[in-house]
Scaffold this motif. Structure first.
Motif, mmCIF file in Angstrom:
data_model
loop_
_atom_site.group_PDB
_atom_site.id
_atom_site.type_symbol
_atom_site.label_atom_id
_atom_site.label_comp_id
_atom_site.label_asym_id
_atom_site.label_seq_id
_atom_site.Cartn_x
_atom_site.Cartn_y
_atom_site.Cartn_z
ATOM 1 N N TRP A 12 5.827 17.674 -5.855
ATOM 2 C CA TRP A 12 5.133 16.714 -6.714
ATOM 3 C C TRP A 12 6.035 16.375 -7.884
ATOM 4 C CZ3 TRP A 12 1.029 14.682 -4.550
ATOM 5 C CH2 TRP A 12 0.349 15.432 -3.584
ATOM 6 N N SER A 117 -0.338 4.958 2.284
ATOM 7 C CA SER A 117 -0.896 6.295 2.038
ATOM 8 C C SER A 117 -0.799 7.119 3.320
ATOM 9 C CB SER A 117 -2.359 6.251 1.557
ATOM 10 O OG SER A 117 -3.242 6.285 2.668
ATOM 11 N N TYR A 119 -3.001 8.498 4.889
ATOM 12 C CA TYR A 119 -4.141 8.270 5.783
ATOM 13 C C TYR A 119 -3.806 7.200 6.828
ATOM 14 C CZ TYR A 119 -8.773 7.319 7.575
ATOM 15 O OH TYR A 119 -9.840 7.148 8.417
ATOM 16 N N HIS A 133 5.912 8.931 -2.172
ATOM 17 C CA HIS A 133 4.646 8.313 -2.547
ATOM 18 C C HIS A 133 4.582 8.146 -4.050
ATOM 19 C CE1 HIS A 133 2.177 8.456 1.059
ATOM 20 N NE2 HIS A 133 2.826 9.558 1.363
ATOM 21 N N SER A 135 1.950 8.660 -6.145
ATOM 22 C CA SER A 135 0.569 9.179 -6.038
ATOM 23 C C SER A 135 -0.306 8.641 -7.171
ATOM 24 C CB SER A 135 0.548 10.711 -5.968
ATOM 25 O OG SER A 135 1.679 11.291 -6.517
ATOM 26 N N LEU A 139 -3.231 8.029 -3.528
ATOM 27 C CA LEU A 139 -3.490 9.474 -3.508
ATOM 28 C C LEU A 139 -4.382 9.872 -4.679
ATOM 29 C CD1 LEU A 139 -0.020 10.877 -2.377
ATOM 30 C CD2 LEU A 139 -2.128 10.878 -1.081
ATOM 31 N N VAL A 180 -4.792 14.382 -9.070
ATOM 32 C CA VAL A 180 -4.331 13.913 -7.751
ATOM 33 C C VAL A 180 -4.954 14.766 -6.643
ATOM 34 C CG1 VAL A 180 -2.320 13.582 -6.252
ATOM 35 C CG2 VAL A 180 -2.216 12.863 -8.631
ATOM 36 N N ILE A 184 -7.267 13.254 -3.627
ATOM 37 C CA ILE A 184 -6.949 13.373 -2.198
ATOM 38 C C ILE A 184 -8.186 13.757 -1.373
ATOM 39 C CG2 ILE A 184 -5.647 14.802 -0.545
ATOM 40 C CD1 ILE A 184 -3.329 14.763 -2.540
ATOM 41 N N LYS A 185 -9.125 14.458 -2.009
ATOM 42 C CA LYS A 185 -10.328 14.877 -1.260
ATOM 43 C C LYS A 185 -11.122 13.682 -0.736
ATOM 44 C CE LYS A 185 -10.805 19.152 -3.768
ATOM 45 N NZ LYS A 185 -11.469 19.883 -4.819
ATOM 46 N N LEU A 187 -9.573 10.621 -0.138
ATOM 47 C CA LEU A 187 -8.627 9.597 0.345
ATOM 48 C C LEU A 187 -9.131 8.921 1.616
ATOM 49 C CD1 LEU A 187 -5.759 8.273 0.035
ATOM 50 C CD2 LEU A 187 -4.943 10.027 1.594
#
Ligand SMILES: Cc1ncc(COP(=O)(O)O)c(C=O)c1O
Length: 322
Positions: A12, A117, A119, A133, A135, A139, A180, A184-185, A187
């Motif tokens: 990160w 992303s 996903y 990315h 983020s 993200l 972040v 993401i949870k 996304l």
């Protein structure tokens, strides 16, 4: 987070630009990079205004044709930098084709995956060496954090990037990491809605009598449609368009008339944003260069959020009618 180990293969960074900066610092003076000719303006600025003076040479090519990439490779080339879909013209690069070229010539391939992303698109699975990315965007998802991330499968590469990160100070703060990780949870659900709303908005714009060109990779006649369909799981919520009245004044009038779409540089958040690339996100690209690559003064970029699609369309409709 104390006591927690960082996931293997992920670093990160404290912004997307800092993540890009770390990748380029893997190189030496004299090395050459083949990059796309339609890049986020800050990436272009970093390459041209910072790294060129340290003796790195960048070639900007239309990556929709792999032949353009091949013809710029020489003995000094070390890296292919691909952004797909691109910001702001939503051009598509075939990641597997780039990976094959990179393998053949022993180059690194880094893909800026910000618009898709994880996903919608997984460049490592298609042969890329590094995925970058911002983020800050999908993200995080709530336009309340600035952060970047690099993902790779190779432990030695990860160590080199970790060394650069700690040596150069691109270290994200704990609150930003928390934001972040929380983003993401959701996304997957956010991206589904971004794709649905993006599709509705793209078709609405295309059918509007005042709208000129619409750039969205989900149109079957988009030059990158088949590659996008092959390498992405959806077409996303980023759309650019021009008006039939191609004056910058008309574009500015529209952008200052929206009520739900806020005029702002960022993208990928739950709330919809409207942007004028020529004077905002891509202002650092010389006008001639921009125009040559299709980024006109009248181009408008939308980051279609997750609000009710009909409300979003009604907002653009009223702005087009002012
Ligand atoms: C495609 C792309 N890459 C990289 C960046 C840079 O990210 P950050 O704003 O987190 O530095 C952006 C920012 O807009 C972007 O759109």
């Amino acid at each position: 987070m104390p006591g927690r180990k960082t996931l293997p293969g992920k670093r990160w960074k404290n912004s997307g630009v800092a993540a890009t900066d770390a990748v380029i610092k893997l190189l030496q003076p004299g090395d050459e990079i083949v990059a796309g000719n339609d890049l986020y303006g800050g990436t272009y600025r970093l390459f041209t205004k910072v790294f060129e003076k340290f003796g790195l040479k960048f070639h900007y090519v239309d990556m929709s044709d792999a032949g353009n990439v091949r013809s710029h490779i020489n003995k000094n080339t070390k890296l292919i930098w691909a952004e797909t879909p691109t910001n702001p013209l939503i051009n598509i690069t075939d990641i597997a084709a780039m990976a094959a070229i990179a393998k053949e010539h022993k180059l690194l391939l880094c893909v800026d995956n910000t618009f898709a992303s994880p996903y919608l698109q997984n460049p490592l699975d298609l042969g890329a060496d590094i995925v970058m990315h911002s983020s800050t965007k999908y993200l995080g998802g709530h336009s309340d954090v600035i952060q970047g991330a690099l993902a790779m499968n190779d432990a030695a590469l990860r160590e080199k990037l970790y060394f650069l990160q700690k040596s150069c100070g691109a270290v994200p703060g704990p609150m930003d990491c928390f934001l972040v990780l929380r983003g993401i949870k959701t996304l997957h659900v956010r991206m589904q809605r971004h794709c649905e709303n993006g599709e509705k908005m793209a078709h609405y714009l295309r059918n509007h009598s005042k709208v000129g060109k619409v750039y969205w990779c989900g149109f079957e006649d988009h030059p990158g449609y088949h590659v996008a369909k092959k390498q992405m799981r959806g077409f996303g919520g980023m759309i650019s368009f021009t008006l039939k009245d191609e004056s910058e004044q008309a574009a500015r009038k529209l952008m200052s008339s929206t009520k739900l779409f806020s005029l702002a540089e960022s993208l990928g958040g739950v709330e919809s944003l409207i942007n004028h690339p020529a004077s905002m996100t891509h202002a650092s690209i010389p006008r001639e260069e921009r125009i040559k690559n299709g980024l006109t003064d009248s181009l408008i970029r939308l980051s279609v959020g997750i609000e009710d699609a009909e409300d979003l369309i009604a907002d653009i409709e009223q702005a087009l009618n002012i």
